[in-house]
Design a protein around this motif. Structure first.
Motif, mmCIF file in Angstrom:
data_model
loop_
_atom_site.group_PDB
_atom_site.id
_atom_site.type_symbol
_atom_site.label_atom_id
_atom_site.label_comp_id
_atom_site.label_asym_id
_atom_site.label_seq_id
_atom_site.Cartn_x
_atom_site.Cartn_y
_atom_site.Cartn_z
ATOM 1 N N ARG A 62 42.161 28.739 34.560
ATOM 2 C CA ARG A 62 43.560 28.463 34.230
ATOM 3 C C ARG A 62 44.519 29.456 34.856
ATOM 4 N NH1 ARG A 62 43.044 29.313 29.272
ATOM 5 N NH2 ARG A 62 44.225 31.245 28.979
ATOM 6 N N ARG A 63 44.188 30.733 34.818
ATOM 7 C CA ARG A 63 45.124 31.767 35.254
ATOM 8 C C ARG A 63 44.919 32.184 36.703
ATOM 9 N NH1 ARG A 63 47.979 34.527 37.340
ATOM 10 N NH2 ARG A 63 49.226 36.303 36.617
ATOM 11 N N PHE A 64 43.653 32.196 37.156
ATOM 12 C CA PHE A 64 43.363 32.733 38.482
ATOM 13 C C PHE A 64 42.888 31.678 39.471
ATOM 14 C CE2 PHE A 64 42.490 36.101 35.325
ATOM 15 C CZ PHE A 64 43.469 37.012 35.716
ATOM 16 N N ALA A 65 42.967 30.392 39.069
ATOM 17 C CA ALA A 65 42.612 29.292 39.966
ATOM 18 C C ALA A 65 41.233 29.482 40.592
ATOM 19 C CB ALA A 65 43.680 29.126 41.057
ATOM 20 N N ARG A 66 40.304 30.068 39.801
ATOM 21 C CA ARG A 66 38.912 30.279 40.219
ATOM 22 C C ARG A 66 38.824 31.102 41.509
ATOM 23 N NH1 ARG A 66 35.653 27.318 37.049
ATOM 24 N NH2 ARG A 66 33.856 27.633 38.416
ATOM 25 N N ASN A 67 39.696 32.070 41.618
ATOM 26 C CA ASN A 67 39.694 32.960 42.780
ATOM 27 C C ASN A 67 38.375 33.741 42.818
ATOM 28 O OD1 ASN A 67 40.107 34.862 44.770
ATOM 29 N ND2 ASN A 67 41.875 35.829 43.794
ATOM 30 N N PRO A 68 37.539 33.574 43.843
ATOM 31 C CA PRO A 68 36.230 34.264 43.872
ATOM 32 C C PRO A 68 36.348 35.772 44.029
ATOM 33 C CG PRO A 68 36.637 33.140 45.954
ATOM 34 C CD PRO A 68 37.742 32.720 45.029
ATOM 35 N N ASP A 69 37.515 36.254 44.433
ATOM 36 C CA ASP A 69 37.695 37.694 44.649
ATOM 37 C C ASP A 69 38.304 38.396 43.442
ATOM 38 O OD1 ASP A 69 36.753 37.385 47.276
ATOM 39 O OD2 ASP A 69 38.752 36.824 47.981
ATOM 40 N N ILE A 70 38.345 37.724 42.275
ATOM 41 C CA ILE A 70 39.015 38.327 41.123
ATOM 42 C C ILE A 70 38.227 39.506 40.568
ATOM 43 C CG2 ILE A 70 37.949 36.885 39.363
ATOM 44 C CD1 ILE A 70 41.626 38.012 39.561
ATOM 45 N N VAL A 71 36.893 39.493 40.720
ATOM 46 C CA VAL A 71 36.086 40.620 40.245
ATOM 47 C C VAL A 71 36.472 41.859 41.047
ATOM 48 C CG1 VAL A 71 33.756 41.553 40.020
ATOM 49 C CG2 VAL A 71 34.190 39.141 39.512
ATOM 50 N N GLY A 72 36.817 42.916 40.341
ATOM 51 C CA GLY A 72 37.279 44.140 40.986
ATOM 52 C C GLY A 72 38.776 44.326 40.915
ATOM 53 N N LYS A 73 39.514 43.248 40.552
ATOM 54 C CA LYS A 73 40.967 43.353 40.420
ATOM 55 C C LYS A 73 41.326 43.954 39.058
ATOM 56 C CE LYS A 73 41.977 41.287 44.305
ATOM 57 N NZ LYS A 73 41.317 41.648 45.401
ATOM 58 N N THR A 74 42.609 44.326 38.899
ATOM 59 C CA THR A 74 43.065 45.005 37.687
ATOM 60 C C THR A 74 43.905 44.070 36.836
ATOM 61 O OG1 THR A 74 43.067 47.150 38.798
ATOM 62 C CG2 THR A 74 44.353 46.966 36.767
ATOM 63 N N LEU A 75 43.560 44.021 35.551
ATOM 64 C CA LEU A 75 44.313 43.269 34.555
ATOM 65 C C LEU A 75 44.920 44.282 33.591
ATOM 66 C CD1 LEU A 75 44.953 40.396 33.318
ATOM 67 C CD2 LEU A 75 42.955 40.791 31.846
ATOM 68 N N PHE A 76 46.241 44.255 33.431
ATOM 69 C CA PHE A 76 46.913 45.196 32.539
ATOM 70 C C PHE A 76 47.019 44.591 31.141
ATOM 71 C CE2 PHE A 76 48.196 46.637 36.697
ATOM 72 C CZ PHE A 76 48.173 48.018 36.575
ATOM 73 N N VAL A 77 46.549 45.334 30.146
ATOM 74 C CA VAL A 77 46.591 44.914 28.743
ATOM 75 C C VAL A 77 47.427 45.933 27.983
ATOM 76 C CG1 VAL A 77 45.242 44.374 26.683
ATOM 77 C CG2 VAL A 77 44.286 43.915 28.964
ATOM 78 N N ASN A 78 48.549 45.469 27.425
ATOM 79 C CA ASN A 78 49.498 46.389 26.780
ATOM 80 C C ASN A 78 49.851 47.563 27.709
ATOM 81 O OD1 ASN A 78 49.709 44.864 24.496
ATOM 82 N ND2 ASN A 78 48.397 46.157 23.227
#
Length: 889
Positions: free
Chosen positions: A226-242
């Motif tokens: 839903r959010r990343f359109a199944r981007n295969p390169d998402i592993v290793g990226k940064t998600l900010f929480v609060n």
């Protein structure tokens, strides 16, 4: 001409006879016995080979015969498009509704967690938590020391895992520049491995990640899609929480959506020690996070039983350890205190679903079961009505040598085509309806039909094939081959008693329709009562959303909300702005005892409860909401931390605690005496938590005078007919102060209140739909029955009219038949409807289970439907020409 089929044995004996005759002829020509047999077998082949050839021929003949039956059935159905379309749509609606509701019920109540060996997975529950503890749920949450003690045990459980939401709803996250909301949990290091959840990409967590409170995250497959359109390169990226960065290290396999009630978890992080990421999003208590506060029982625990250990054995082994750990940080048990106990509950589904949706779903399942029964009997009635016109054709086939099996194959072929077409349409309808049900009920978990649902559907369809083939067979065989030898329609018309089965079925359908209409009527009247309940405020034009700033101190929090209120007031179209700690119409509230003029309100003078509901509010709170102020004033910007502390109460508070007095000037405060406020205003009673709540004493404090400023909800009163149009401007104003802040659950206040009756809204609408569907199906069934009877009685009607009967008399004869069936159905249905009404009593609002108006309306609706359904057959009967009827062959 139909002939008896030869068996394999018959064919083998014939081959043997030919071989013997040929061998005898060769012996007469001078050949030896052995040579004659050899040449005879060469000419005709061996008996076994002949049998095999015949067997293959016989099987192919059977397949070919079945294909010919299907072709004939298809041609027959295409020749009756009205009947075919009606039957397919009836099946599609009945089966589709049944499949959709069962799919939701299966996902919510029956399906096990999508983990390895789910039968060994259990939820850890407790009762009698120690006195002096604070709990999120008294049975489902435990303390961090309890988790640590049970996690370290060996023998009873192969793994004990902890999980806890980062917020009561959703948490602020950011990937890139745009902030948004997502549902996240903190979990123990062995969460994925202990549950047996596979990772689609990357890795899960480890014990070291938990101990180090590692800044890493695993996202769900749904969130990745839903959010990343199944981007295969998402592993290793940064998600900010609060505002805190977490490196995405894995993606969970499809199907696993967490363990939260009614929600789909978007991401998981290891247990954290940061104050910004406290359990449930709560502000720190005395500067302590959940890790350092043993009195806060906030963690949910799930475990996997060790191999060979039963639940009873596991509880017996862990009970002493649990009871010891329960008092860590609390000291010794108080006198008379009950001992806390541990229990294990099967993880058959998601926690809380059974309580939230169990009863309504079972009710709906019963309703769609009745609709399915009506649909199946309806198709049978349509088949009977259709076959009434084909009876002479069936008789002719019997006279020409066809057997019962030949007619059965023909009828089964027709029923198979009908059921296959209806089943396919039902499945597509069910998939659409299931998605709609999930959206209406706000169930975020996957509700897609699975193998269990498919098996049930195929089982019902298989039964339908047999029913649609076998029940009409009785009618097809009823007159035998002699009917074809009769010449007059008077002689060939069937006895009226042959439609007795159809009359019984329609009467039962009428009774089921009464039950459905009464249930639907009670629920719809409940819905109307709820929607028309006075709220005590002006909800139109109100928009509400939440914000959760990163606040380190009280002055910083107060400054943030002063600036935010100022910026929002300046937006074009905004009439007024306020803030509140608990959102109005959200089911949440702070309930406690209170001090009034130094006296505790826990017990009234008359022995009643003294609980008070309180909230923290901002300036112009009641002005913005449109709640009438009966005495005194509203909160204002001048109510600051340095000014005299002000409080406002409602009518019910004044009536209970300050009867026959002027409330203004009296002092109220928390039951521990910490917060003392002088009453400066009295407001009219209004709905606070939900639409259906009863009046309760309420008190409000000014946010700037209370030492607790964290997450707040903002209420805007907006001019114009589209209040949500203000949200882009409001979002921009919030992000000018803090670019990491999303608007939390933005919604109109009207819709927010409607969420408190969302279940009633959903099930009332569905009940109304199923009741309407039942009416349509019953009308079709009654029409089929009466059309069948009129067709069978054509000659009889002609004779009656030839002997002087008027068309009006014939018309009344048919209508009387319909009304008689209706009366029988109503008599049979009322007792069942009463039982259903009593079962619905806890779901009703403003209407009694034996509401006379609802029952009368249901009866009138059934009678009206019966008359409408009978109108066409009645006109057809009244239009019969006597001479034409008597000449009909």
């Amino acid at each position: 001409m139909f002939q008896r089929k030869r068996s394999t044995q018959d064919f083998a004996e014939e081959i043997e006879a030919h071989i013997e005759l040929e061998a005898e002829q060769l012996r007469r020509e001078g050949l030896s016995e052995a040579e004659a047999q050899r040449q005879a077998h060469r000419k005709f082949g061996s008996t076994r080979a002949a049998q095999e050839r015949f067997y293959l021929h016989d099987r192919w003949a059977a397949v070919d015969g079945f294909l010919r039956d299907l072709k004939f059935a298809l041609r027959s159905l295409l020749e009756s498009p009205g009947f075919t379309i009606t039957a397919i749509l009836t099946l599609a609606l009945g089966m589709g509704a049944n499949t959709a509701v069962f799919s939701v019920m299966n996902s919510v109540l029956l399906r096990s967690l999508p983990v390895a060996d789910p039968d060994r997975v259990v939820y850890l529950r407790t009762s009698n938590p120690p006195m002096g503890t604070g709990t999120i749920d008294t049975t489902e949450t435990l303390s961090y020391p309890v988790y640590q003690a049970l996690h370290r045990q060996t023998g009873a459980m192969a793994a004990v895992l902890a999980y806890v939401p980062l917020s009561g709803n959703k948490v602020a996250v950011r990937y890139g520049a745009e902030p948004e909301e997502a549902e996240g949990d903190m979990v123990s290091g062995a969460f994925f491995s202990g549950l047996g959840v596979n990772l689609l990409r990357g890795r899960g967590f480890t014990e070291q990640d938990e101990n180090n409170h590692a800044p890493i995250a695993v996202i769900s497959n749904n969130y990745w899609t839903r959010r990343f359109a199944r981007n295969p390169d998402i592993v290793g990226k940064t998600l900010f929480v609060n505002g805190i960065g977490f490196t995405i290290v894995g993606i969970a396999a499809p199907g696993f959506e967490g363990l939260e009630d009614g929600g789909s978890t978007d991401f998981w992080i290891p247990l954290q020690s940061r104050p910004e990421l406290n359990a449930w999003g709560n502000p720190l208590d005395d500067g302590k996070t959940y890790l350092a506060n043993p009195t806060w029982w906030c963690l949910r625990l799930v475990g996997r039983l060790a191999p060979g250990v039963t639940r009873t054995q596991a509880v017996a082994q862990m009970q002493p350890l649990f009871q010891q750990a329960a008092y860590i940080g609390l000291g010794k048990p108080m006198a008379g205190e009950r001992t806390p106990t541990l229990s294990l509950v099967d993880a058959k589904g998601f926690p809380g679903y059974a309580e939230m949706y169990g009863k309504p779903l079972r009710l709906l399942m019963g309703m769609v079961g009745l609709v399915l029964l009506i649909a199946l009997t309806n198709v049978i009635m349509l088949l009977l009505a259709r076959n009434a016109t084909r009876q002479r054709a069936f008789s002719m086939k019997l006279a020409l040598g066809a057997g019962r099996s030949d007619l059965l194959r023909q009828l089964l072929a027709e029923s198979l085509l009908l059921v296959v077409a209806g089943g396919l349409a039902a499945w597509f309808f069910a998939v659409f309806a299931t998605r709609a049900l999930g959206a209406w009920a706000q169930i975020e978990s996957s509700l897609a039909p699975d193998v269990t649902v498919l098996r049930l559907t195929l089982g019902v369809l298989a039964v339908a094939v047999l029913l649609f083939g076998l029940v009409p067979l009785r009618i097809a065989l009823s007159s035998g081959p002699t009917l074809a030898l009769r010449t007059s329609s008077a002689a060939s018309s069937t006895d009226a008693g042959k439609s007795r089965l159809g009359r019984i079925i329609v009467a039962l359908q009428m009774s089921l329709c009464v039950v459905l209409l009464v249930a639907a009527g009670l629920l719809i009247r409940t819905l109307v009562n709820l929607e028309n309940t006075p709220l005590g405020l002006r909800v139109d034009g109100l928009v509400v959303f939440g914000v959760k700033p990163d606040i380190k101190s009280l002055p910083q929090g107060r400054a943030f909300y002063r600036e935010l209120i100022s910026k929002l007031r300046d937006l074009p179209g905004v009439e007024s702005v306020t803030v509140m700690e608990e959102r109005v119409g959200s089911w949440w509230s702070d309930n406690s005892d209170m001090m009034v003029d130094g006296k505790i309100t826990n017990v009234l003078a008359n022995g009643g409860p003294g609980t008070v509901r309180s909230n923290v509010a901002g300036p112009d709170f009641f002005t913005t909401l449109g709640v009438p102020i009966l005495a005194g004033r509203d909160f204002t910007d001048s109510d600051t931390a340095a000014s005299p502390h002000a409080g406002i109460i409602n009518e019910e508070f004044a009536r209970r605690f300050l009867p026959n007095q002027n409330p203004l000037g009296h002092v109220i405060g928390s039951d521990n005496g910490m917060y003392q406020m002088t009453i400066v205003g009295v407001v009219k009673d209004h709905k606070y938590r939900s639409i259906d709540e009863e009046p309760i004493p309420m008190a409000w404090y000014m946010y700037a005078q209370i030492p607790m400023v964290g997450k707040m909800d903002v209420e805007l009163r907006v001019r114009g007919g589209k209040p949500l149009a203000i949200l882009p401007a409001a979002r921009k104003a919030v992000q000018q102060i803090d670019p990491n802040l999303p608007l939390i659950r933005p919604i109109t206040q009207r819709d927010q209140y409607d969420l408190t009756i969302s279940n009633q809204l959903l099930f009332a609408r569905l009940a109304g739909f199923f009741g309407l569907l039942a009416v349509v199906l019953v009308a079709a069934g009654l029409y089929g029955t009466l059309a069948y009877r009129v067709s069978n009685r054509t000659a009889e009607i002609g004779i009656r009219m030839a002997l002087g009967a008027h068309r009006g008399q014939v018309l009344w004869m048919v209508l009387r038949d319909a009304l008689l069936l209706t009366a029988i159905g109503v008599v049979l249905g009322i007792p069942s409807a009463i039982l259903v009404g009593r079962a619905l009593a806890s779901s009703l609002y403003g209407v009694q289970p034996l509401d006379t108006e609802t029952y009368l309306l249901a009866i009138l609706e059934v009678a009206a439907v019966a008359l409408l359904a009978a109108a066409v057959p009645a006109r057809r009967a009244a239009g019969v020409e006597p001479l034409v009827a008597l000449r009909t062959e």
